[in-house]
Scaffold this motif. Structure first.
Motif, PDB file in Angstrom:
ATOM      1  N   TRP A 190     -76.787  48.109  50.278  1.00 12.11           N
ATOM      2  CA  TRP A 190     -77.350  46.793  50.027  1.00 12.11           C
ATOM      3  C   TRP A 190     -76.933  46.321  48.637  1.00 12.11           C
ATOM      4  O   TRP A 190     -76.801  47.124  47.717  1.00 12.11           O
ATOM      5  N   PHE A 191     -76.733  45.004  48.493  1.00  9.36           N
ATOM      6  CA  PHE A 191     -76.420  44.413  47.195  1.00  9.36           C
ATOM      7  C   PHE A 191     -76.902  42.972  47.186  1.00  9.36           C
ATOM      8  O   PHE A 191     -77.360  42.447  48.207  1.00  9.36           O
ATOM      9  N   LEU A 192     -76.843  42.335  46.041  1.00  7.65           N
ATOM     10  CA  LEU A 192     -77.300  40.955  45.899  1.00  7.65           C
ATOM     11  C   LEU A 192     -76.106  40.008  45.886  1.00  7.65           C
ATOM     12  O   LEU A 192     -75.061  40.324  45.323  1.00  7.65           O
ATOM     13  N   VAL A 193     -76.299  38.861  46.488  1.00  8.90           N
ATOM     14  CA  VAL A 193     -75.282  37.809  46.503  1.00  8.90           C
ATOM     15  C   VAL A 193     -75.926  36.527  45.995  1.00  8.90           C
ATOM     16  O   VAL A 193     -76.998  36.136  46.461  1.00  8.90           O
ATOM     17  N   GLU A 194     -75.288  35.904  45.035  1.00  6.40           N
ATOM     18  CA  GLU A 194     -75.711  34.585  44.572  1.00  6.40           C
ATOM     19  C   GLU A 194     -74.700  33.601  45.135  1.00  6.40           C
ATOM     20  O   GLU A 194     -73.506  33.698  44.850  1.00  6.40           O
ATOM     21  N   ARG A 195     -75.191  32.691  45.998  1.00  6.74           N
ATOM     22  CA  ARG A 195     -74.268  31.783  46.681  1.00  6.74           C
ATOM     23  C   ARG A 195     -74.929  30.440  46.940  1.00  6.74           C
ATOM     24  O   ARG A 195     -76.134  30.280  46.818  1.00  6.74           O
ATOM     25  N   ASP A 196     -74.132  29.489  47.333  1.00 10.21           N
ATOM     26  CA  ASP A 196     -74.612  28.171  47.725  1.00 10.21           C
ATOM     27  C   ASP A 196     -74.669  28.155  49.248  1.00 10.21           C
ATOM     28  O   ASP A 196     -73.644  28.335  49.913  1.00 10.21           O
ATOM     29  N   ASN A 197     -75.857  27.977  49.810  1.00  9.46           N
ATOM     30  CA  ASN A 197     -75.992  28.032  51.267  1.00  9.46           C
ATOM     31  C   ASN A 197     -75.584  26.724  51.953  1.00  9.46           C
ATOM     32  O   ASN A 197     -75.677  26.618  53.168  1.00  9.46           O
ATOM     33  N   VAL A 198     -75.118  25.751  51.202  1.00  7.99           N
ATOM     34  CA  VAL A 198     -74.592  24.518  51.787  1.00  7.99           C
ATOM     35  C   VAL A 198     -73.064  24.585  51.855  1.00  7.99           C
ATOM     36  O   VAL A 198     -72.464  24.326  52.893  1.00  7.99           O
ATOM     37  N   THR A 199     -72.442  24.978  50.735  1.00  4.86           N
ATOM     38  CA  THR A 199     -70.976  25.013  50.665  1.00  4.86           C
ATOM     39  C   THR A 199     -70.409  26.394  50.984  1.00  4.86           C
ATOM     40  O   THR A 199     -69.204  26.527  51.140  1.00  4.86           O
ATOM     41  N   TYR A 200     -71.268  27.416  51.040  1.00  2.00           N
ATOM     42  CA  TYR A 200     -70.881  28.808  51.274  1.00  2.00           C
ATOM     43  C   TYR A 200     -70.132  29.433  50.099  1.00  2.00           C
ATOM     44  O   TYR A 200     -69.631  30.544  50.214  1.00  2.00           O
ATOM     45  N   ARG A 201     -70.074  28.755  48.975  1.00  2.00           N
ATOM     46  CA  ARG A 201     -69.411  29.315  47.800  1.00  2.00           C
ATOM     47  C   ARG A 201     -70.215  30.507  47.274  1.00  2.00           C
ATOM     48  O   ARG A 201     -71.418  30.408  47.061  1.00  2.00           O
ATOM     49  N   VAL A 202     -69.545  31.637  47.073  1.00  2.00           N
ATOM     50  CA  VAL A 202     -70.180  32.819  46.496  1.00  2.00           C
ATOM     51  C   VAL A 202     -69.889  32.805  44.997  1.00  2.00           C
ATOM     52  O   VAL A 202     -68.732  32.805  44.583  1.00  2.00           O
ATOM     53  N   TYR A 203     -70.951  32.773  44.188  1.00  2.00           N
ATOM     54  CA  TYR A 203     -70.798  32.748  42.737  1.00  2.00           C
ATOM     55  C   TYR A 203     -70.596  34.146  42.184  1.00  2.00           C
ATOM     56  O   TYR A 203     -69.782  34.351  41.291  1.00  2.00           O
ATOM     57  N   ARG A 204     -71.375  35.114  42.684  1.00  2.00           N
ATOM     58  CA  ARG A 204     -71.231  36.497  42.229  1.00  2.00           C
ATOM     59  C   ARG A 204     -71.982  37.429  43.168  1.00  2.00           C
ATOM     60  O   ARG A 204     -72.856  37.004  43.917  1.00  2.00           O
ATOM     61  N   THR A 205     -71.595  38.698  43.102  1.00  2.00           N
ATOM     62  CA  THR A 205     -72.294  39.747  43.823  1.00  2.00           C
ATOM     63  C   THR A 205     -72.699  40.800  42.807  1.00  2.00           C
ATOM     64  O   THR A 205     -72.020  40.991  41.799  1.00  2.00           O
ATOM     65  N   MET A 206     -73.830  41.468  43.059  1.00  2.00           N
ATOM     66  CA  MET A 206     -74.365  42.426  42.095  1.00  2.00           C
ATOM     67  C   MET A 206     -74.936  43.632  42.818  1.00  2.00           C
ATOM     68  O   MET A 206     -75.570  43.487  43.863  1.00  2.00           O
ATOM     69  N   ALA A 207     -74.732  44.798  42.248  1.00  2.00           N
ATOM     70  CA  ALA A 207     -75.346  46.008  42.775  1.00  2.00           C
ATOM     71  C   ALA A 207     -76.838  45.962  42.472  1.00  2.00           C
ATOM     72  O   ALA A 207     -77.245  45.491  41.416  1.00  2.00           O
ATOM     73  N   ILE A 208     -77.652  46.444  43.380  1.00  2.00           N
ATOM     74  CA  ILE A 208     -79.099  46.484  43.175  1.00  2.00           C
ATOM     75  C   ILE A 208     -79.443  47.667  42.285  1.00  2.00           C
ATOM     76  O   ILE A 208     -78.986  48.785  42.523  1.00  2.00           O
ATOM     77  N   GLY A 209     -80.242  47.413  41.260  1.00  2.00           N
ATOM     78  CA  GLY A 209     -80.727  48.483  40.401  1.00  2.00           C
ATOM     79  C   GLY A 209     -79.764  48.940  39.321  1.00  2.00           C
ATOM     80  O   GLY A 209     -80.066  49.859  38.577  1.00  2.00           O
ATOM     81  N   ILE A 210     -78.583  48.328  39.241  1.00  2.00           N
ATOM     82  CA  ILE A 210     -77.621  48.679  38.208  1.00  2.00           C
ATOM     83  C   ILE A 210     -77.441  47.456  37.306  1.00  2.00           C
ATOM     84  O   ILE A 210     -77.070  46.390  37.797  1.00  2.00           O
ATOM     85  N   PRO A 211     -77.732  47.584  35.997  1.00  2.00           N
ATOM     86  CA  PRO A 211     -77.553  46.438  35.105  1.00  2.00           C
ATOM     87  C   PRO A 211     -76.128  45.918  35.199  1.00  2.00           C
ATOM     88  O   PRO A 211     -75.173  46.693  35.322  1.00  2.00           O
ATOM     89  N   GLU A 212     -75.970  44.607  35.145  1.00  2.00           N
ATOM     90  CA  GLU A 212     -74.640  43.994  35.289  1.00  2.00           C
ATOM     91  C   GLU A 212     -73.656  44.485  34.247  1.00  2.00           C
ATOM     92  O   GLU A 212     -72.487  44.625  34.509  1.00  2.00           O
ATOM     93  N   GLU A 213     -74.143  44.763  33.020  1.00  2.00           N
ATOM     94  CA  GLU A 213     -73.262  45.228  31.962  1.00  2.00           C
ATOM     95  C   GLU A 213     -72.655  46.581  32.339  1.00  2.00           C
ATOM     96  O   GLU A 213     -71.487  46.859  32.084  1.00  2.00           O
TER      97      GLU A 213
END
Length: 92
Positions: free
Chosen positions: A66-89
């Motif tokens: 499992w992971f997180l997705v930040e996206r626009d549900n109208v245009t379907y553009r994916v801004y970024r994906t992130m692992a759950i529980g792991i700091p982005e840095e």
């Protein structure tokens, strides 16, 4: 075909993934004390905004993580994906 970047496997075709719905939903601390109405609200009532959202996704036909997705549900553009529980840095 849209490509989605799995934090572990890299870019893959969208058909490999399953959307798990809205992210960042807090599980009730004492679910045994909830009424049926409150439990139903927790399980089924979601904000469902139009535009930029954060969702949980599963790499169903890949690493099965499992992971997180930040996206626009109208245009379907994916801004970024992130692992759950792991700091982005740390993930970068």
């Amino acid at each position: 075909m849209q490509l989605i970047r799995c934090p572990w496997c890299g870019e893959r075709a969208e058909i490999e993934f399953s959307c798990g719905g809205e992210a960042d939903i807090a599980r009730p601390l004492a679910p045994d004390t909830l009424t049926d109405q409150a439990w139903g609200d927790y399980l089924f009532m979601r904000k469902n905004p139009k535009g930029r959202v954060r969702e949980q996704w599963l790499h169903s036909f890949g690493c099965r993580r499992w992971f997180l997705v930040e996206r626009d549900n109208v245009t379907y553009r994916v801004y970024r994906t992130m692992a759950i529980g792991i700091p982005e840095e740390a993930a970068a």
